[in-house]
Design a protein around this motif. Structure first.
Motif, PDB file in Angstrom:
ATOM      1  N   ARG A 155       0.820  -1.310  -0.104  1.00 19.82           N
ATOM      2  CA  ARG A 155       0.136  -0.087  -0.038  1.00 19.82           C
ATOM      3  C   ARG A 155       1.015   1.222   0.105  1.00 19.82           C
ATOM      4  NH1 ARG A 155      -5.126  -1.577   0.333  1.00 19.82           N
ATOM      5  NH2 ARG A 155      -5.495  -3.693   1.458  1.00 19.82           N
ATOM      6  N   GLY A 161      -3.521   1.663  -2.652  1.00 18.23           N
ATOM      7  CA  GLY A 161      -3.960   2.750  -1.554  1.00 18.23           C
ATOM      8  C   GLY A 161      -4.663   1.884  -0.445  1.00 18.23           C
ATOM      9  N   PRO A 162      -5.128   2.649   0.594  1.00 14.48           N
ATOM     10  CA  PRO A 162      -5.771   1.943   1.670  1.00 14.48           C
ATOM     11  C   PRO A 162      -7.189   1.381   1.353  1.00 14.48           C
ATOM     12  CG  PRO A 162      -5.636   4.498   2.241  1.00 14.48           C
ATOM     13  CD  PRO A 162      -5.034   3.871   0.690  1.00 14.48           C
ATOM     14  N   ALA A 163      -7.644   0.205   1.830  1.00 14.19           N
ATOM     15  CA  ALA A 163      -8.824  -0.399   1.312  1.00 14.19           C
ATOM     16  C   ALA A 163      -9.855   0.670   1.404  1.00 14.19           C
ATOM     17  CB  ALA A 163      -8.994  -1.694   2.172  1.00 14.19           C
ATOM     18  N   VAL A 164     -11.034   0.582   0.678  1.00 16.95           N
ATOM     19  CA  VAL A 164     -12.218   1.366   0.749  1.00 16.95           C
ATOM     20  C   VAL A 164     -13.215   0.245   0.806  1.00 16.95           C
ATOM     21  CG1 VAL A 164     -11.215   3.250  -0.750  1.00 16.95           C
ATOM     22  CG2 VAL A 164     -12.490   1.380  -1.859  1.00 16.95           C
ATOM     23  N   GLY A 181      -8.019  -0.398  -2.864  1.00 18.24           N
ATOM     24  CA  GLY A 181      -8.030   0.977  -2.665  1.00 18.24           C
ATOM     25  C   GLY A 181      -8.970   1.735  -3.852  1.00 18.24           C
TER      26      GLY A 181
END
Length: 190
Positions: A155, A161-164, A181
């Motif tokens: 990440r 990116g960070p998990a959504v 992400g």
């Protein structure tokens, strides 16, 4: 097992690429800042670079060069054929593969490559209204693998990116993209 998953990802993505018309090449994708042509070119370049690494040959260009030319579908087919053949060579998983961020052992390289082909294929499907061609089984299997590893090391800006959040009842491909992400818009109604 990972080689078979790469084969399925290549098959899925080939069907999606076959359905991409010239009018859709500039449609935005879930991969932030990339249109269909940019993402397809990135994937084709990646397949050519991986195939060259696995066969100790010259890829013929750098990852982000223009690999598509005037015939994106033909460029994809050529790259996919080279890629598939390279992964099926005896000892492919025993190789050390040099990537942009360093050398990785064959099994990790295969997992990274699977992620590239499958996730970018899903991105292209969403961008070109071909979500029905996504291989849910492959997406679910990859998501399970990723959840079982220390994925936070990937990440990073330019990677994931960070998990959504994703609805619990979302199909596997949408859960996979959310885990990586990608903020995916709601499914369009036909």
């Amino acid at each position: 097992m990972t080689i078979a998953m790469i084969d399925r990802a290549l098959d899925m993505t080939a069907a999606i690429v076959k359905g991409i018309t010239d009018t859709r090449l500039h449609a935005p994708t879930p991969c932030a800042g990339w249109d269909v042509r940019t993402e397809l070119n990135h994937m084709v370049g990646g397949m050519r670079v991986f195939a060259a690494e696995l066969t100790a040959t010259d890829a013929g260009g750098d990852h982000e060069d223009d690999w598509l030319g005037t015939d994106p579908q033909a460029a994809f087919v050529t790259a996919a054929d080279l890629d598939r053949a390279a992964w099926h060579r005896p000892g492919a998983l025993d190789a050390t593969v040099r990537l942009g961020f360093g050398a990785v052992p064959g099994p990790m390289a295969a997992l990274i490559h699977l992620t590239e082909v499958l996730v970018h294929g899903v991105d292209l499907a969403l961008a070109t209204d071909q979500e029905h061609l996504v291989d849910e089984r492959s997406c679910g299997e990859l998501l399970t693998i990723m959840r079982g590893m220390d994925f936070d090391t990937f990440r990073l800006p330019g990677m994931f990116g960070p998990a959504v959040p994703a609805p619990a009842d979302a199909p596997a491909h949408r859960q996979l993209l959310a885990f990586l992400g990608r903020d995916v818009p709601a499914r369009r109604r036909r």
